[in-house]
Every structure is written in structure tokens, then in C-alpha cells.
Design a protein around this motif. Sequence first.
Motif, PDB file in Angstrom:
ATOM      1  N   ILE A  95      -3.372  70.829  62.406  1.00  0.00           N
ATOM      2  CA  ILE A  95      -4.164  70.560  63.466  1.00  0.00           C
ATOM      3  C   ILE A  95      -5.224  69.810  63.419  1.00  0.00           C
ATOM      4  N   GLU A  96      -5.430  68.736  64.171  1.00  0.00           N
ATOM      5  CA  GLU A  96      -6.669  67.704  63.906  1.00  0.00           C
ATOM      6  C   GLU A  96      -7.061  67.389  65.373  1.00  0.00           C
ATOM      7  N   LEU A 135     -15.190  77.190  64.758  1.00  0.00           N
ATOM      8  CA  LEU A 135     -13.954  77.541  63.689  1.00  0.00           C
ATOM      9  C   LEU A 135     -14.221  78.418  62.625  1.00  0.00           C
ATOM     10  N   LYS A 136     -15.314  77.673  61.894  1.00  0.00           N
ATOM     11  CA  LYS A 136     -15.756  78.481  60.679  1.00  0.00           C
ATOM     12  C   LYS A 136     -16.276  79.797  60.937  1.00  0.00           C
ATOM     13  N   GLU A 137     -17.012  80.088  61.839  1.00  0.00           N
ATOM     14  CA  GLU A 137     -17.522  81.215  61.951  1.00  0.00           C
ATOM     15  C   GLU A 137     -16.383  82.346  62.272  1.00  0.00           C
ATOM     16  N   ASN A 138     -15.291  81.809  63.123  1.00  0.00           N
ATOM     17  CA  ASN A 138     -14.378  82.900  63.525  1.00  0.00           C
ATOM     18  C   ASN A 138     -12.955  82.798  62.495  1.00  0.00           C
ATOM     19  N   GLY A 139     -13.329  82.490  61.188  1.00  0.00           N
ATOM     20  CA  GLY A 139     -12.298  82.647  60.333  1.00  0.00           C
ATOM     21  C   GLY A 139     -11.253  81.581  60.375  1.00  0.00           C
ATOM     22  N   TYR A 140     -11.598  80.341  60.505  1.00  0.00           N
ATOM     23  CA  TYR A 140     -10.517  79.390  60.327  1.00  0.00           C
ATOM     24  C   TYR A 140     -10.874  78.495  59.041  1.00  0.00           C
ATOM     25  N   ARG A 141      -9.978  78.259  58.272  1.00  0.00           N
ATOM     26  CA  ARG A 141     -10.166  77.436  57.178  1.00  0.00           C
ATOM     27  C   ARG A 141     -10.366  75.937  57.440  1.00  0.00           C
ATOM     28  N   VAL A 142     -11.496  75.414  57.858  1.00  0.00           N
ATOM     29  CA  VAL A 142     -11.599  74.060  58.243  1.00  0.00           C
ATOM     30  C   VAL A 142     -12.245  72.981  57.204  1.00  0.00           C
ATOM     31  N   ASN A 143     -11.475  71.949  57.012  1.00  0.00           N
ATOM     32  CA  ASN A 143     -11.874  71.000  56.190  1.00  0.00           C
ATOM     33  C   ASN A 143     -13.377  70.437  56.518  1.00  0.00           C
ATOM     34  N   THR A 144     -14.023  69.933  55.512  1.00  0.00           N
ATOM     35  CA  THR A 144     -15.397  69.400  55.910  1.00  0.00           C
ATOM     36  C   THR A 144     -15.118  68.265  56.921  1.00  0.00           C
ATOM     37  N   ILE A 145     -15.840  67.994  57.904  1.00  0.00           N
ATOM     38  CA  ILE A 145     -15.829  67.188  58.873  1.00  0.00           C
ATOM     39  C   ILE A 145     -15.738  65.434  58.164  1.00  0.00           C
ATOM     40  N   ARG A 146     -14.621  64.761  58.382  1.00  0.00           N
ATOM     41  CA  ARG A 146     -14.399  63.488  57.926  1.00  0.00           C
ATOM     42  C   ARG A 146     -14.961  62.377  58.804  1.00  0.00           C
ATOM     43  N   GLU A 147     -15.542  61.444  58.249  1.00  0.00           N
ATOM     44  CA  GLU A 147     -16.182  60.374  59.004  1.00  0.00           C
ATOM     45  C   GLU A 147     -14.930  59.225  58.760  1.00  0.00           C
ATOM     46  N   ARG A 148     -14.854  58.650  60.241  1.00  0.00           N
ATOM     47  CA  ARG A 148     -13.982  57.431  60.064  1.00  0.00           C
ATOM     48  C   ARG A 148     -14.417  56.479  60.620  1.00  0.00           C
ATOM     49  N   ASP A 149     -14.815  55.206  59.964  1.00  0.00           N
ATOM     50  CA  ASP A 149     -15.435  54.159  60.549  1.00  0.00           C
ATOM     51  C   ASP A 149     -14.256  53.129  61.198  1.00  0.00           C
ATOM     52  N   ARG A 150     -14.444  52.977  62.626  1.00  0.00           N
ATOM     53  CA  ARG A 150     -13.648  52.282  63.051  1.00  0.00           C
ATOM     54  C   ARG A 150     -13.970  50.984  63.628  1.00  0.00           C
ATOM     55  N   ARG A 151     -14.997  50.544  62.938  1.00  0.00           N
ATOM     56  CA  ARG A 151     -15.522  49.347  63.165  1.00  0.00           C
ATOM     57  C   ARG A 151     -14.607  48.056  62.549  1.00  0.00           C
ATOM     58  N   PRO A 152     -14.510  46.933  63.295  1.00  0.00           N
ATOM     59  CA  PRO A 152     -15.432  46.539  64.577  1.00  0.00           C
ATOM     60  C   PRO A 152     -14.785  47.014  65.870  1.00  0.00           C
ATOM     61  N   VAL A 153     -13.428  47.530  65.732  1.00  0.00           N
ATOM     62  CA  VAL A 153     -12.817  47.727  67.171  1.00  0.00           C
ATOM     63  C   VAL A 153     -13.769  48.970  67.720  1.00  0.00           C
ATOM     64  N   GLY A 154     -14.464  49.899  67.175  1.00  0.00           N
ATOM     65  CA  GLY A 154     -15.024  51.079  67.565  1.00  0.00           C
ATOM     66  C   GLY A 154     -16.129  51.606  66.886  1.00  0.00           C
ATOM     67  N   VAL A 157     -10.113  68.770  60.791  1.00  0.00           N
ATOM     68  CA  VAL A 157      -8.586  69.128  60.357  1.00  0.00           C
ATOM     69  C   VAL A 157      -8.419  70.477  59.817  1.00  0.00           C
ATOM     70  N   ILE A 158      -7.547  71.270  60.341  1.00  0.00           N
ATOM     71  CA  ILE A 158      -7.134  72.636  60.032  1.00  0.00           C
ATOM     72  C   ILE A 158      -5.540  72.705  59.422  1.00  0.00           C
ATOM     73  N   ASN A 159      -5.637  72.977  58.091  1.00  0.00           N
ATOM     74  CA  ASN A 159      -4.215  72.857  57.449  1.00  0.00           C
ATOM     75  C   ASN A 159      -3.458  74.294  57.098  1.00  0.00           C
ATOM     76  N   GLY A 160      -2.306  74.378  57.126  1.00  0.00           N
ATOM     77  CA  GLY A 160      -1.646  75.522  56.653  1.00  0.00           C
ATOM     78  C   GLY A 160      -0.777  76.274  57.517  1.00  0.00           C
ATOM     79  N   TRP A 161       0.117  76.954  57.290  1.00  0.00           N
ATOM     80  CA  TRP A 161       1.073  78.053  57.950  1.00  0.00           C
ATOM     81  C   TRP A 161       0.344  79.065  58.619  1.00  0.00           C
ATOM     82  N   TRP A 176      -4.130  80.160  65.117  1.00  0.00           N
ATOM     83  CA  TRP A 176      -4.698  79.322  66.072  1.00  0.00           C
ATOM     84  C   TRP A 176      -3.719  79.460  67.159  1.00  0.00           C
ATOM     85  N   TYR A 177      -2.310  79.408  66.957  1.00  0.00           N
ATOM     86  CA  TYR A 177      -1.404  79.738  68.136  1.00  0.00           C
ATOM     87  C   TYR A 177      -1.711  81.249  68.998  1.00  0.00           C
TER      88      TYR A 177
END
Length: 245
Positions: free
Chosen positions: A165-166, A182-201, A208-212, A218-219
Motif C-alpha cells: 500500500i503506497e 499509522l505507526k501509533e496504531n500498529g502499522y509497520r510503515v517504512n521510513t518516509i522516502r523522498e522522491r525528487d521529481r524535478r524539473p517536472v515537479g 509505504v506499507i508492505n506485507g500480507w 488495513w483492510y
Amino acid sequence: LAEATSLTKRRCCIVDHLNEFKRRGKDSGMELNNITAELTGIIIGDGCLYGNFNSYCTMITGHPDDDKEFYEILRKNINSIIGRDPRIKIHQRALRLIVTDKKFFNFFVEDLGMKYDGDKCHNVTIPEVILKNKELAISCIRGIFDTDGSVFTSKKAGSPKYPCIELTTVSKNLARQVYNFLKENGYRVNTIRERDRRPVGGMAYVIVINGWNMLKKWYLEIGFTNPVKKRKAKNILIEKFGSVE
């Protein structure tokens, strides 16, 4: 009895938070509840608010095909609030839901304090009155992921269909709010990733939350209202577990 008591406590908690922003002298006449909290998340994700002395417009923009079912649900929810249907049309290859109602607009702008200037995307956050109440926060976050989130599978060693889930947002503060909740409510959340979209944005922030087990949690706890994403998550879980219970 325990379930009824718990429900009463949750309702009282929501009423307490509603009274909090009524005491500030800002009250559009609309109720802060799970439906309006989820609509807040949807506007955070795919909405815009603009108005002047003569026009008050709330618009949500989505995919012309994938979001048709979802917008029918939104149409019914909005009708239950303002007593009439919003306009839904395709314009510039996008599906647009448009509400021209002053009280509806003022609920988000005045009661909740949401931004409606041109830089909303970079500055948007979950209103504190929602974030402080778990049930309302869940509804709001559901709305954010129903619009700006995605659910999919990817290849991983030993698991060719590993669920994910992303959420991608250009608001750093929003990313931090969602991550912390999400962290406070028991979700295993990856560290926030930064994505550089320059020069477009500019810079984007990815949660990101991974795993069955995380997808199943979540569901069952947050879920999706968007039928396309709900079906996708359900099918992934059924393929793995045989059911979603």
C-alpha cells in the motif's frame, strides 16, 4: 453491552470535538462525522476549493473510467448532506465532481481551516480536530488513500506477488501526519522516502506499507471506499488466505 458502551464513548468523543470548533465561532451548520471526515480526506487527495464573493466551488477530480463507481458513492454521500446531487462530468479527459454550495465550502474552509489558495498541494494537512479523534482520523486517511493511494503487488525474493500500500504526496507535513498516525496504531510503515521529481515537479514524499498481515490489518481496520482499490485489496488477500476475515 461492552460493544454498545464503546460505541457510545466514540460518539461522545466525536461530539466533544465538534463542540470544540463550534466554540471558535465557526459553524457552517454541517456535522463533523465519519462521512464528512472521509470527504475531507478525499479533498486532501484529489480535491480543490476555490471561492469568491459570488461563487463557492468544491471540486474533486479523478480517472474518467476507474473512478465512476467511486463517484456514484460520493454523489449519494454529498446528496445526504446538502440535499441535492453534485454535478459529475468529464472535462479535459478527467472525471470531475463539482459542488457549488456555500455551506459545504465553508465547512472545509472555515470550520476545518483547510487551505484554498493555489499552493494547496504543498501545504495541505489533516485538520487537527480530525486528527485528535481516532475514528475520524481513520475515515480521513481512508479518503486520502482512496484518491492518492495505491494498492498493488510486486516481486520479492520468495514471494512473486508481495502486497504493498503506497501514498505519494508533495505535502511533507501531511506525509508526517499519516506516518505518525499509522505507526501509533500498529502499522509497520517504512521510513518516509523522498522522491525528487524535478524539473517536472518538486519533492514528493512516499509512505509505504508492505506485507500480507499489514494489508489484512488495513483492510479490516481502515479499508477502502473506492470500489476499484477495495476489490484489488480483497482479491490479493483471498488469493493468499482464502478469505479476508
